[in-house]
Design an enzyme around this catalytic site. Structure first.
Site, short mmCIF file in Angstrom:
data_model
loop_
_atom_site.label_atom_id
_atom_site.label_comp_id
_atom_site.label_asym_id
_atom_site.label_seq_id
_atom_site.Cartn_x
_atom_site.Cartn_y
_atom_site.Cartn_z
N GLU A 105 0.10 -3.33 2.24
CA GLU A 105 -0.24 -3.49 3.66
C GLU A 105 -1.66 -3.00 3.92
OE1 GLU A 105 3.46 -1.50 4.93
OE2 GLU A 105 3.72 -3.21 6.28
N GLU A 125 10.18 -2.97 0.57
CA GLU A 125 10.90 -2.20 1.58
C GLU A 125 12.37 -2.60 1.72
OE1 GLU A 125 7.89 -3.32 1.83
OE2 GLU A 125 6.60 -1.74 2.65
#
Ligand code: NAD
Length: 697
Positions: A105, A125
């Site tokens: 990210e 995740e």
């Protein structure tokens, strides 16, 4: 303390270097350091572009999981990424190792990404019951298009640099020195304006086919019906198409925070730590020297011996298998070959690879041929006299220092070790069937097993690609002992009024891949029966009555899937309820004078779960398992317990131990001594504690 992030000018490029061993996790100090270094770089008049790079093993591969569940310390990652994204100079993320989760990210908050060929990039995740929470679900679809983005987010698996270059996740693959290559790349884009920012990209989301979303949702009702995070991932990616970037970012964060609080995500994070914790054997220092295993031997070429030999061959360790006669040896070796051929036929292995692995496996009938092996695993018949005989012979030939292991399921490892002159070198390596597939390995520590041999057994398990969990000696060790108790409860439910399909449906709804009886049919009703006979031999005379339904099914030679009938009838692998079994069960109830009653699903579940937890608590009390989390690891990797429930002991904590104990006390009153509450459980409830409180002991 110096900051784990440093800034330096190299030519016309400012280099921001993250140096936070071992994995450059994005903990608070790193986040603060990134902001400070960025400010420095932006203020540095000499720097026309910036490069973000990490030292050591890898680019950051996620948040620091130790910070999960704690109040976030500013700057949080999303704020750091905003700073990078809004910077007035081009920034190039230079990736090696893995860029995962928050790391990727962050890289997507940079204007460009370059990586070495061996790098891998992903958003894992989902494996922690979460969705990316720092812009991943909003930036990735803008970069790759929603379909490819969703595939990455839903699988959680990383992709290699070559693939990332192909689909646009990175801009260049760097050969040679990464930092130098990234600086050269930065120089080449230093003058580019406007700065390309992923948030501004609209082409891929504008042209996207929206049919993707209902299609994925429909799949998820089948593949992930119990899970919250995959559905949230679909919703988040869909949002990227509908909402302005800032709004999408805000909503993503809300969804992420809500998921963080779910029991599912807590369970997944528990499992993450539990898996790591299991590798530690209490009382044995992590730096205890281990004995290298460069060659191995297996005794017995049956179901397990053949499978274990395959495990060694797959790990690159040459292995010799010993059998009693040529016919048995030939059968065993043919079985191994068939196993590999199956993989080749299904396109899962290249013929050359099969041949290389097969070449590592040699058969023999002579004990002398085992003399060089560094580790020997015995997998002969489950018969103490046979095993003792085998260990005596092995003791006579094995080289000094060889690790001698038994794969027994039910026999006493100490007893077996006692016939050798080196009981310290003996331990149990309890593989699960099919051995090449099942991840779980119980490493059984005998009374005499030396710390070095125990540590070596754990290391060997790891080398074989297993999740090795240390356990102590008792009937069935940890996994089977607990399973037998709950299998027994399932059978008692049949006597009282339930049918196999009722019990199995409730267990599947709970999240197990199969019910108890479906599993017995798969593993072999004869195997359960055999184990029960052994168990009966070990039981005190006055122990509770045992049900006989399973015995009768086994005696009727209904061994399950392999004979086309067991607790169910089979067409192929599909089970169907069988009127014959129903009649047998009703007959048993009658014989025992039990008036059958309708048993509610809730009672079925509470009894199965409470039986497991009470036995689990006993196993802890007797230090057969060292930690509650070890039982969880065993159940998730060996028995299909739903990972999102975190394992039986974590599940018990989630439900609340007082409630579990109340169930056990109720059943104790209704059904007798078998349900005596574990003293440990009673103590924990009295002290207001959970199983988790026993961790780290
Ligand atoms: P199996 O009957 O398939 O194989 C046993 C093999 O050992 C046979 O091929 C037999 O010829 C050979 N053998 C017997 N005596 C021998 C001797 N003296 N020397 C050399 N070879 C000899 O049995 P299995 O299912 O592979 O079980 C083997 C062991 O693994 C048992 O201790 C069992 O409890 C344990 N185990 C089995 C499972 C399972 O699911 N089958 C799981 C875990 C552990």
């Amino acid at each position: 303390m110096p900051s784990p992030v440093q800034y330096s000018l190299k030519g016309k490029t400012g280099v921001i270097t993250i140096d936070n061993p071992p994995v450059n996790a994005l903990g608070h100090a790193v986040r603060a350091g990134l902001v400070a270094a960025l400010d420095q770089g932006l203020a540095d008049k000499q720097a026309q572009a910036l490069v973000l790079v990490a030292t050591g093993r890898t680019f950051p591969s996620g948040a620091d999981v130790r910070e999960f569940g704690k109040p976030p310390l500013a700057p949080i990652l999303i704020e750091v990424i905003e700073r990078f994204d809004n910077a007035a100079k081009p920034i190039v993320a230079a990736i090696h190792g893995t860029a995962l989760g928050g790391g990727l990210e962050l890289a997507m908050g940079c204007n460009y990404r370059v990586a070495v060929a061996s790098a891998r990039l992903g958003l894992p995740e989902i494996k922690l019951g979460l969705i990316p929470g720092a812009g991943g679900t909003q930036r990735l679809p803008r970069l790759l298009g929603p379909e490819a983005a969703l595939a990455m987010i839903l699988s959680g698996d990383p992709i290699p640099a070559a693939k990332a270059k192909e689909n646009g996740l990175i801009d260049a693959v760097i050969d040679g020195d990464l930092e130098a290559g990234a600086i050269a790349f930065a120089e080449s884009v230093a003058a580019t304006r406007p700065l390309p920012r992923i948030r501004d990209r609209e082409d891929r989301i504008k042209s996207a086919d929206r049919a993707l979303f209902p299609a994925r949702r429909a799949e998820l009702t089948k593949t992930a019906k119990h899970l919250a995070a995959p559905e949230r991932a679909v919703a988040a990616v869909e949002m990227a198409l509908d909402l302005p970037f800032e709004e999408g970012l805000k909503r993503e964060r809300e969804m992420f925070l809500a998921l963080l609080e779910t029991p599912q995500s807590k369970a997944a994070r528990h499992q993450f730590f539990a898996d790591r914790e299991a590798a530690r054997v209490p009382g044995i220092a992590a730096d205890t020297p281990t004995r290298p295993v460069k060659s191995a031997a297996v005794l017995g070429a049956g179901t397990m011996g053949g499978g274990i030999a395959i495990c060694f061959a797959n790990a690159g360790i040459p292995v010799t298998i010993l059998e009693t006669d040529q016919a048995a040896l030939d059968r065993g070796l043919a079985g191994i070959r068939k196993n590999y051929d199956g993989l080749v036929e299904r396109g899962r292995m290249k013929p050359a690879e099969r041949d290389a692995r097969l070449a590592r496996i040699t058969g023999t009938l002579k004990y002398e041929d085992l003399a060089q092996a560094d580790a020997v695993v015995e997998a002969v018949f489950e018969d103490l006299a046979v095993k003792k005989d085998v260990f005596r012979k092995l003791d006579a030939v094995a080289r000094p220092g060889a690790i001698l292991a038994t794969n027994t399921s039910t026999l006493d490892v100490d007893d077996i070790a006692s016939v050798t002159k080196r009981p310290g070198d003996v331990l149990g390596l309890h593989f699960f069937s099919p051995a090449p597939v099942m991840k779980l390995l119980e490493v059984v520590r005998g009374k005499a097993t030396t710390p070095e041999v125990m540590a070596s057994g754990m290391a060997l398990g790891k080398a074989l690609g297993k999740t090795a969990v240390p356990v102590g000696v008792c009937f069935g060790f940890v996994g089977n002992r607990i399973m037998l108790r709950y299998a027994l409860e399932a059978e008692l439910l049949l006597e009282e009024g339930a049918l196999p399909q009722d019990v199995d449906r409730v267990l599947r709804d709970f999240g197990l891949p199969m019910g108890m009886f479906g599993m017995a049919d798969l593993a072999g009703v004869d195997v359960f029966y055999f184990i029960r006979q052994h168990e009966l031999k070990n039981r005190p005379q006055d122990a509770e009555r045992m049900p006989q339904i399973l015995d009768k099914i086994a005696q009727a030679k209904r061994y399950g899937q392999k004979t086309g009938a067991g607790f169910y009838r089979y067409e192929g692998r599909t089970p169907a309820p069988d009127p014959e079994i129903e009649a047998l069960i009703l007959e048993e109830s009658k014989r025992l004078g039990i008036t059958r009653r309708k048993i509610e699903d809730d009672e079925i579940l509470r009894r199965c779960v409470a039986a497991m937890v009470n036995e689990g608590a006993r196993v802890l009390e007797e230090t057969i398992a060292y930690r509650p989390s070890d039982i969880d690891v065993i159940y998730i990797h060996g028995f299909g317990f739903p990972a999102w429930r975190g394992g039986p002991m974590f599940h018990a904590d989630t439900v609340g131990l007082p409630k579990i104990l109340a169930d056990i006390e109720e059943f104790h009153k209704r059904f007798g001594a078998r349900w005596k509450p574990s003293e440990l459980l009673v103590k924990l409830v009295k002290e207001g504690k959970s199983f988790a409180s026993l961790q780290g002991r």
